[in-house]
Design a protein around this motif. Structure first.
Motif, mmCIF file in Angstrom:
data_model
loop_
_atom_site.group_PDB
_atom_site.id
_atom_site.type_symbol
_atom_site.label_atom_id
_atom_site.label_comp_id
_atom_site.label_asym_id
_atom_site.label_seq_id
_atom_site.Cartn_x
_atom_site.Cartn_y
_atom_site.Cartn_z
ATOM 1 N N ASN A 177 -6.965 33.922 32.099
ATOM 2 C CA ASN A 177 -6.475 32.544 32.178
ATOM 3 C C ASN A 177 -7.415 31.579 31.456
ATOM 4 O O ASN A 177 -6.968 30.630 30.796
ATOM 5 C CB ASN A 177 -6.316 32.114 33.642
ATOM 6 C CG ASN A 177 -5.138 32.790 34.318
ATOM 7 O OD1 ASN A 177 -4.223 33.250 33.655
ATOM 8 N ND2 ASN A 177 -5.148 32.862 35.629
ATOM 9 N N GLN A 178 -8.734 31.807 31.608
ATOM 10 C CA GLN A 178 -9.702 30.927 30.965
ATOM 11 C C GLN A 178 -9.560 30.971 29.439
ATOM 12 O O GLN A 178 -9.758 29.956 28.763
ATOM 13 C CB GLN A 178 -11.126 31.327 31.373
ATOM 14 C CG GLN A 178 -11.493 30.965 32.797
ATOM 15 C CD GLN A 178 -11.439 29.469 33.054
ATOM 16 O OE1 GLN A 178 -11.729 28.659 32.169
ATOM 17 N NE2 GLN A 178 -11.049 29.087 34.255
ATOM 18 N N LYS A 179 -9.237 32.146 28.917
ATOM 19 C CA LYS A 179 -9.019 32.256 27.471
ATOM 20 C C LYS A 179 -7.850 31.371 27.039
ATOM 21 O O LYS A 179 -7.929 30.655 26.028
ATOM 22 C CB LYS A 179 -8.755 33.703 27.089
ATOM 23 C CG LYS A 179 -9.968 34.625 27.260
ATOM 24 C CD LYS A 179 -9.595 36.079 27.002
ATOM 25 C CE LYS A 179 -10.774 37.013 27.267
ATOM 26 N NZ LYS A 179 -10.388 38.441 27.081
ATOM 27 N N LEU A 180 -6.753 31.419 27.836
ATOM 28 C CA LEU A 180 -5.590 30.582 27.510
ATOM 29 C C LEU A 180 -5.923 29.101 27.648
ATOM 30 O O LEU A 180 -5.527 28.278 26.808
ATOM 31 C CB LEU A 180 -4.420 30.949 28.422
ATOM 32 C CG LEU A 180 -3.836 32.367 28.286
ATOM 33 C CD1 LEU A 180 -2.691 32.548 29.267
ATOM 34 C CD2 LEU A 180 -3.364 32.644 26.871
ATOM 35 N N ILE A 181 -6.652 28.766 28.715
ATOM 36 C CA ILE A 181 -7.018 27.363 28.943
ATOM 37 C C ILE A 181 -7.902 26.850 27.812
ATOM 38 O O ILE A 181 -7.740 25.722 27.333
ATOM 39 C CB ILE A 181 -7.726 27.215 30.309
ATOM 40 C CG1 ILE A 181 -6.738 27.486 31.452
ATOM 41 C CG2 ILE A 181 -8.341 25.831 30.460
ATOM 42 C CD1 ILE A 181 -7.381 27.601 32.814
ATOM 43 N N HIS A 182 -8.841 27.697 27.369
ATOM 44 C CA HIS A 182 -9.737 27.300 26.273
ATOM 45 C C HIS A 182 -8.939 27.003 25.009
ATOM 46 O O HIS A 182 -9.155 25.968 24.349
ATOM 47 C CB HIS A 182 -10.734 28.440 26.020
ATOM 48 C CG HIS A 182 -11.571 28.236 24.784
ATOM 49 N ND1 HIS A 182 -12.599 27.323 24.730
ATOM 50 C CD2 HIS A 182 -11.506 28.832 23.554
ATOM 51 C CE1 HIS A 182 -13.144 27.365 23.519
ATOM 52 N NE2 HIS A 182 -12.499 28.265 22.792
ATOM 53 N N VAL A 183 -7.996 27.882 24.671
ATOM 54 C CA VAL A 183 -7.187 27.678 23.464
ATOM 55 C C VAL A 183 -6.307 26.434 23.609
ATOM 56 O O VAL A 183 -6.177 25.638 22.676
ATOM 57 C CB VAL A 183 -6.321 28.926 23.178
ATOM 58 C CG1 VAL A 183 -5.336 28.657 22.051
ATOM 59 C CG2 VAL A 183 -7.209 30.115 22.824
ATOM 60 N N ALA A 184 -5.709 26.257 24.806
ATOM 61 C CA ALA A 184 -4.855 25.086 25.043
ATOM 62 C C ALA A 184 -5.652 23.791 24.892
ATOM 63 O O ALA A 184 -5.160 22.804 24.332
ATOM 64 C CB ALA A 184 -4.231 25.166 26.439
ATOM 65 N N ARG A 185 -6.913 23.800 25.380
ATOM 66 C CA ARG A 185 -7.752 22.605 25.269
ATOM 67 C C ARG A 185 -8.064 22.307 23.801
ATOM 68 O O ARG A 185 -8.052 21.150 23.374
ATOM 69 C CB ARG A 185 -9.048 22.813 26.056
ATOM 70 C CG ARG A 185 -9.925 21.555 26.134
ATOM 71 C CD ARG A 185 -11.202 21.810 26.900
ATOM 72 N NE ARG A 185 -10.907 22.097 28.298
ATOM 73 C CZ ARG A 185 -11.171 23.247 28.894
ATOM 74 N NH1 ARG A 185 -11.725 24.232 28.203
ATOM 75 N NH2 ARG A 185 -10.889 23.439 30.159
ATOM 76 N N LYS A 186 -8.327 23.375 23.030
ATOM 77 C CA LYS A 186 -8.617 23.179 21.612
ATOM 78 C C LYS A 186 -7.401 22.600 20.874
ATOM 79 O O LYS A 186 -7.535 21.743 19.999
ATOM 80 C CB LYS A 186 -9.016 24.514 20.983
ATOM 81 C CG LYS A 186 -10.385 25.027 21.414
ATOM 82 C CD LYS A 186 -11.494 24.151 20.878
ATOM 83 C CE LYS A 186 -12.855 24.703 21.224
ATOM 84 N NZ LYS A 186 -13.948 23.831 20.707
ATOM 85 N N ILE A 187 -6.213 23.096 21.244
ATOM 86 C CA ILE A 187 -4.989 22.569 20.628
ATOM 87 C C ILE A 187 -4.796 21.104 20.986
ATOM 88 O O ILE A 187 -4.442 20.272 20.146
ATOM 89 C CB ILE A 187 -3.772 23.411 21.055
ATOM 90 C CG1 ILE A 187 -3.860 24.815 20.449
ATOM 91 C CG2 ILE A 187 -2.462 22.736 20.643
ATOM 92 C CD1 ILE A 187 -2.770 25.752 20.911
ATOM 93 N N LYS A 188 -5.071 20.780 22.270
ATOM 94 C CA LYS A 188 -4.941 19.380 22.709
ATOM 95 C C LYS A 188 -5.894 18.473 21.940
ATOM 96 O O LYS A 188 -5.563 17.329 21.609
ATOM 97 C CB LYS A 188 -5.219 19.298 24.212
ATOM 98 C CG LYS A 188 -5.056 17.906 24.792
ATOM 99 C CD LYS A 188 -5.325 17.902 26.279
ATOM 100 C CE LYS A 188 -5.179 16.490 26.850
ATOM 101 N NZ LYS A 188 -5.465 16.460 28.306
#
Length: 452
Positions: A177-188
């Motif tokens: 989940n942290q991997k997905l959250i990290h990528v989502a934050r970078k996209i944001k």
């Protein structure tokens, strides 16, 4: 990839591993008990009864009971028949009371795991339980039920293993989940240098793939935005260049005409020069706002609504417009704290648009309303109203409803400038159509006292 890396398969394997460990623990317990029975560490559940049967005849054919003939595996108490008192025992004090009760009440003894053998003068009460026990007397007295202890240890070991695996599984899911959250934050954050980490499960790989596609779309969007800004800057440059050429011609000719001017034309020449200066000022502001991304510098002053409307009407009349009706419904003495020149120019942009959209025989209305916190200026034209596209894009730079951008000398700057001025005054600009399907532009400015 296949089905092997799915969450459901992983969870199924996880359940199987827990079940396998549970079976292994049970087999280990069986092995411990079997080893104990084979090595005389434990007594079988029926061992006391078997040992008691061996001495039954000896006891029943004797006067008194010799403790030496009683096997050490038995827990017993010897009672004197005359006194009903215990004369010899290896029972604990608690079990002695139970044996006493069983001796007196024979039915109680049968129901509470006691065997009774009588000699001529004494009685033997043998305590038995249908469970494994330690063969050693001291251990048997200290730990009367080793099976329960073994069961408790088994439960503790199994629960420890279960908790460990649950935490391990939980950490794995959290890491994914942290991997997905990290990528989502970078996209944001619109980070264009996103590193997409490897994930374990197919479900997460699908989500990561979708995020990768989203990132690619983001890159394209940013590139388009950059290209749009570059194109906008070019259009502004071309527009300013196109305006400056005729403006320079006008300015030069006015200066030539000024040589022969007389008193009657003094005011006309003054108006022309002021208009030229105003156009030059507009051009510079377009450069500052749109090319250098600077905000307008506000020079706020306090002015009553009545005074402000008088200035607006005066500016409109200079342009030869006479079909404007002003309806002031604000309270007498209400003041605004604004940059007067900028807001007048902003409102004039709206009025000029409305006048151009209105047929010559129709009127343009400027209606002023007041509520507790704001002043509202509604400019209502007599034209056909805004199109759906105009309602959405009316304030965009260079947007115009005309296919030919110069068909009515519009370059799509007016409402863009107006919206920026209003927003810098913490106000709002809204485009709509009224019940008569005519255009209605609302400007709302907050009522704030001037600072002291």
């Amino acid at each position: 990839m296949g089905i092997r890396n799915t969450l459901s398969v992983y969870f199924f394997k996880w359940i199987l591993s827990i079940g396998f460990v549970g079976v292994c623990i049970i087999l280990l317990n069986v092995g411990i008990v079997t080893w104990g029975l084979n090595n005389n560490v434990f007594l079988p559940a029926n061992e006391p009864i078997k040992q008691a049967e061996k001495i039954k005849d000896i006891i029943e054919n004797s006067d008194r009971i010799d403790p030496a003939i009683i096997p050490p595996q038995l827990d017993y108490a010897i009672f004197n028949k005359e006194t009903n008192q215990i004369v010899h025992t290896n029972l604990s004090s608690r079990n002695m009371e139970k044996a006493q009760k069983a001796y007196i009440n024979n039915q109680y003894g049968k129901s509470n795991s006691y065997l009774r053998y009588d000699s001529q003068n004494e009685s033997l009460m043998i305590r038995y339980t249908l469970k494994i026990q330690f063969a050693n007397l001291e251990l048997r007295q200290a730990i009367p039920n080793p099976g329960v202890i073994l069961l408790i240890l088994t439960i503790i070991v199994f629960c420890t293993y279960l908790v460990y695996n649950i935490r391990r599984f939980s950490r794995l899911i959290i890491e994914e989940n942290q991997k997905l959250i990290h990528v989502a934050r970078k996209i944001k954050e619109k980070d264009l240098n996103i590193q997409f980490p490897e994930v374990t499960f197919n479900e997460y790989k699908d989500v990561m793939g979708a995020m990768e596609n989203l990132s690619e779309a983001l890159v394209k969007s940013i590139e388009n935005e950059i290209e749009s800004k570059r194109s906008k800057a070019e259009q502004i440059s071309y527009l300013i260049h196109d305006i400056k050429i005729p403006l320079t011609v006008i300015k030069g000719n006015v200066e030539l005409l000024e040589i022969d001017r007389n008193e009657e034309s003094e005011e006309t020449f003054s108006d022309i020069q002021n208009a030229i200066k105003q156009i030059e000022s507009y051009i510079q502001e377009v450069i500052d706002i749109n090319l250098n991304n600077k905000e307008l510098k506000l020079n706020k002053e306090e002015i009553t609504v009545n005074e402000f409307l008088e200035k607006v009407e005066c500016e409109v009349k200079k342009l030869g417009v006479h079909n404007l009706i002003v309806e002031n419904n604000s309270e007498k003495g209400t003041t605004l704290y604004i940059d007067i020149d900028l807001v007048i120019r902003a409102l004039n942009n709206i009025l000029l648009n409305a006048i151009e959209r209105t047929p010559p025989h129709e009127k343009v209305q400027l209606i002023v309303r007041q509520d507790e916190n704001s002043i509202q200026f509604n400019v209502i034209d007599g034209g056909p109203g805004f199109t759906e596209e105009a309602l959405k894009r009316g304030t965009e730079l260079f947007y115009t409803e005309n296919v030919e951008r110069t068909s009515n000398n519009h370059y799509g700057l007016g409402l863009t400038f107006t919206e920026r001025v209003i927003k810098q005054h913490n106000g709002k600009l809204k485009l709509s159509n009224n019940a008569n399907h005519s255009g209605d532009v609302q400007v709302k400015l907050p009522l704030r006292p001037a600072p002291h």
